[in-house]
Design a protein around this motif. Structure first.
Motif, mmCIF file in Angstrom:
data_model
loop_
_atom_site.group_PDB
_atom_site.id
_atom_site.type_symbol
_atom_site.label_atom_id
_atom_site.label_comp_id
_atom_site.label_asym_id
_atom_site.label_seq_id
_atom_site.Cartn_x
_atom_site.Cartn_y
_atom_site.Cartn_z
ATOM 1 N N LEU A 127 0.833 -1.204 0.000
ATOM 2 C CA LEU A 127 0.000 0.000 0.000
ATOM 3 C C LEU A 127 0.862 1.247 0.000
ATOM 4 N N GLN A 128 0.462 2.221 -0.788
ATOM 5 C CA GLN A 128 1.184 3.483 -0.854
ATOM 6 C C GLN A 128 0.183 4.629 -0.795
ATOM 7 N N THR A 129 0.605 5.721 -0.213
ATOM 8 C CA THR A 129 -0.254 6.902 -0.180
ATOM 9 C C THR A 129 -0.206 7.603 -1.529
ATOM 10 N N ILE A 130 -1.267 8.338 -1.820
ATOM 11 C CA ILE A 130 -1.304 9.124 -3.053
ATOM 12 C C ILE A 130 -0.799 10.515 -2.720
ATOM 13 N N ASP A 131 0.133 10.967 -3.488
ATOM 14 C CA ASP A 131 0.719 12.284 -3.287
ATOM 15 C C ASP A 131 -0.343 13.365 -3.511
ATOM 16 N N ALA A 132 -0.386 14.375 -2.635
ATOM 17 C CA ALA A 132 -1.377 15.455 -2.729
ATOM 18 C C ALA A 132 -1.286 16.197 -4.059
#
Length: 109
Positions: free
Chosen positions: A78-83
């Protein structure tokens, strides 16, 4: 007059049962299909195949099951989505109207 078929199934300790094969065939039930119960004032219960909801999408459902399984199996992926990516996507799609009920057509390009 057609013959009436009668079948039985056993209720488990968890109030679950297997739908007998003859009933599955008669109702054309497959895995993940829904069953509708009608309870009459006499106490009789009529079992029918539930009508598919227009919003039910078997492909989307299968994809969501796949995602849930993959997330549970590989949480480290899982990875966060860059703003900034979210802002860029909003800028690219902002103000675009989409009719989700319109039929898809190869002519619309």
């Amino acid at each position: 007059m057609p013959a009436t078929l009668e079948v039985e199934s056993t209720l488990t300790d968890r109030y679950q049962t297997t739908v007998p094969e003859t009933v599955r065939r008669a109702l054309r039930l497959g895995k993940r299909d829904k069953i509708h119960y009608t309870i009459r004032p006499s106490g009789d219960v009529v079992l029918t195949r539930a009508q598919a909801n227009d919003s039910d999408d078997p492909v989307l459902g299968a994809f969501l099951v796949f995602l849930a399984r993959d997330i549970a199996t590989n949480p480290e992926r899982l990875q966060t989505i860059d703003a900034s990516l979210v802002q860029r996507l909003q800028a690219l799609t902002g103000g675009i109207e989409v009719d989700l009920d319109a039929p898809l057509s190869a002519d619309d390009e």
